[in-house]
Design a protein around this motif. Sequence first.
Motif, mmCIF file in Angstrom:
data_model
loop_
_atom_site.group_PDB
_atom_site.id
_atom_site.type_symbol
_atom_site.label_atom_id
_atom_site.label_comp_id
_atom_site.label_asym_id
_atom_site.label_seq_id
_atom_site.Cartn_x
_atom_site.Cartn_y
_atom_site.Cartn_z
ATOM 1 N N LYS A 120 -55.205 92.537 38.479
ATOM 2 C CA LYS A 120 -55.294 94.007 38.573
ATOM 3 C C LYS A 120 -54.053 94.593 39.222
ATOM 4 C CE LYS A 120 -60.318 94.081 38.971
ATOM 5 N NZ LYS A 120 -61.446 94.422 39.834
ATOM 6 N N LYS A 121 -53.498 95.605 38.572
ATOM 7 C CA LYS A 121 -52.356 96.320 39.154
ATOM 8 C C LYS A 121 -52.849 97.185 40.316
ATOM 9 C CE LYS A 121 -48.824 97.074 35.658
ATOM 10 N NZ LYS A 121 -47.547 97.008 36.309
ATOM 11 N N ALA A 122 -51.934 97.473 41.234
ATOM 12 C CA ALA A 122 -52.271 98.332 42.377
ATOM 13 C C ALA A 122 -52.584 99.741 41.880
ATOM 14 C CB ALA A 122 -51.116 98.363 43.360
ATOM 15 N N GLN A 123 -53.608 100.361 42.457
ATOM 16 C CA GLN A 123 -54.020 101.708 42.049
ATOM 17 C C GLN A 123 -53.225 102.806 42.757
ATOM 18 O OE1 GLN A 123 -56.224 102.166 39.455
ATOM 19 N NE2 GLN A 123 -55.930 99.949 39.361
ATOM 20 N N ASP A 124 -52.689 102.489 43.944
ATOM 21 C CA ASP A 124 -51.905 103.479 44.690
ATOM 22 C C ASP A 124 -50.814 102.765 45.491
ATOM 23 O OD1 ASP A 124 -53.207 102.308 46.883
ATOM 24 O OD2 ASP A 124 -54.668 103.920 47.066
ATOM 25 N N TYR A 128 -50.238 98.767 46.581
ATOM 26 C CA TYR A 128 -49.008 98.115 46.125
ATOM 27 C C TYR A 128 -48.270 97.495 47.320
ATOM 28 C CZ TYR A 128 -44.438 97.407 43.943
ATOM 29 O OH TYR A 128 -43.280 96.847 43.474
ATOM 30 N N ALA A 129 -48.182 98.254 48.421
ATOM 31 C CA ALA A 129 -47.504 97.757 49.626
ATOM 32 C C ALA A 129 -48.227 96.519 50.166
ATOM 33 C CB ALA A 129 -47.444 98.851 50.689
ATOM 34 N N LYS A 130 -49.542 96.520 50.087
ATOM 35 C CA LYS A 130 -50.329 95.373 50.542
ATOM 36 C C LYS A 130 -50.026 94.144 49.684
ATOM 37 C CE LYS A 130 -55.130 94.133 51.541
ATOM 38 N NZ LYS A 130 -56.522 94.591 51.485
ATOM 39 N N GLN A 131 -49.915 94.345 48.383
ATOM 40 C CA GLN A 131 -49.589 93.245 47.473
ATOM 41 C C GLN A 131 -48.183 92.700 47.753
ATOM 42 O OE1 GLN A 131 -50.271 94.818 43.524
ATOM 43 N NE2 GLN A 131 -52.483 94.464 43.652
ATOM 44 N N VAL A 132 -47.245 93.611 47.993
ATOM 45 C CA VAL A 132 -45.867 93.205 48.298
ATOM 46 C C VAL A 132 -45.845 92.388 49.580
ATOM 47 C CG1 VAL A 132 -43.582 94.039 49.006
ATOM 48 C CG2 VAL A 132 -44.734 95.083 47.050
ATOM 49 N N ARG A 133 -46.523 92.849 50.616
ATOM 50 C CA ARG A 133 -46.565 92.127 51.891
ATOM 51 C C ARG A 133 -47.153 90.729 51.724
ATOM 52 N NH1 ARG A 133 -48.107 97.044 53.861
ATOM 53 N NH2 ARG A 133 -50.305 96.415 53.968
ATOM 54 N N PHE A 134 -48.214 90.628 50.935
ATOM 55 C CA PHE A 134 -48.831 89.318 50.700
ATOM 56 C C PHE A 134 -47.819 88.353 50.078
ATOM 57 C CE2 PHE A 134 -50.806 86.396 47.671
ATOM 58 C CZ PHE A 134 -51.574 85.634 48.537
ATOM 59 N N LEU A 135 -47.117 88.811 49.048
ATOM 60 C CA LEU A 135 -46.152 87.942 48.368
ATOM 61 C C LEU A 135 -44.936 87.653 49.245
ATOM 62 C CD1 LEU A 135 -46.495 89.373 44.758
ATOM 63 C CD2 LEU A 135 -47.259 87.135 45.575
ATOM 64 N N GLN A 144 -38.512 88.557 42.786
ATOM 65 C CA GLN A 144 -39.653 87.774 42.310
ATOM 66 C C GLN A 144 -40.950 88.562 42.453
ATOM 67 O OE1 GLN A 144 -39.036 84.488 44.932
ATOM 68 N NE2 GLN A 144 -37.456 83.562 43.645
ATOM 69 N N ILE A 145 -41.073 89.284 43.564
ATOM 70 C CA ILE A 145 -42.269 90.095 43.809
ATOM 71 C C ILE A 145 -42.365 91.208 42.773
ATOM 72 C CG2 ILE A 145 -43.332 91.729 45.421
ATOM 73 C CD1 ILE A 145 -42.134 89.952 47.694
ATOM 74 N N GLN A 146 -41.239 91.870 42.527
ATOM 75 C CA GLN A 146 -41.204 92.961 41.555
ATOM 76 C C GLN A 146 -41.619 92.445 40.172
ATOM 77 O OE1 GLN A 146 -37.342 94.782 41.450
ATOM 78 N NE2 GLN A 146 -38.214 96.822 41.250
ATOM 79 N N TYR A 147 -41.068 91.310 39.788
ATOM 80 C CA TYR A 147 -41.416 90.696 38.494
ATOM 81 C C TYR A 147 -42.913 90.387 38.436
ATOM 82 C CZ TYR A 147 -41.772 87.082 34.885
ATOM 83 O OH TYR A 147 -42.147 86.337 33.801
ATOM 84 N N ALA A 148 -43.435 89.772 39.486
ATOM 85 C CA ALA A 148 -44.836 89.364 39.509
ATOM 86 C C ALA A 148 -45.766 90.569 39.395
ATOM 87 C CB ALA A 148 -45.142 88.593 40.782
ATOM 88 N N LEU A 149 -45.457 91.621 40.127
ATOM 89 C CA LEU A 149 -46.344 92.783 40.131
ATOM 90 C C LEU A 149 -46.214 93.610 38.867
ATOM 91 C CD1 LEU A 149 -46.179 93.824 43.896
ATOM 92 C CD2 LEU A 149 -47.890 92.403 42.720
#
Length: 152
Positions: A120-124, A128-135, A144-149
């Motif tokens: 699932k893509k980030a809704q807001d 998105y920031a939470k997903q980036v921090r995790f990676l 790599q994070i940008q590509y993955a998301l």
Amino acid sequence: MYQRSNPPAFSAKDSAIHLLSRRDHGEFELAQKLKLKGYSEDEIAQSIAFCIEHRYLDDLRYAKSQVRQHVYKGHGARRIYQELKQKRVAEHTIEIALEEEGTDWFELAKSTAEKKFKGKKAQDQKEYAKQVRFLQYRGFDFEQIQYALEEL
């Protein structure tokens, strides 16, 4: 650091071989374990030299093993590099191990993100920031994070 007061039952060489028979260790890690068992610096140095000479101890083999374990866990190159540096593996050895493993870090970041976020893509922006921090925590760089998301 804690040291025993009574002398060890086995020689430092025997203890080193016993530890290495269970799993690979780095030179520093093995030296620390032998030190905790109460062996002298001279005994430790001799046993490590013996183990290296007989190829029981090999920092490159150890680093490659650690890289494989971390890749399996979905960790990126930065995290693996940091963990091996903490275990005092030489930078050159770490670089060789990472290179020889041949991992596609972009695809690993993508699969790690898919597994964690269930595709699932980030809704807001906050999500998105939470997903980036995790990676980032997992050890992936921004490209790599940008590509993955983007691929989610």
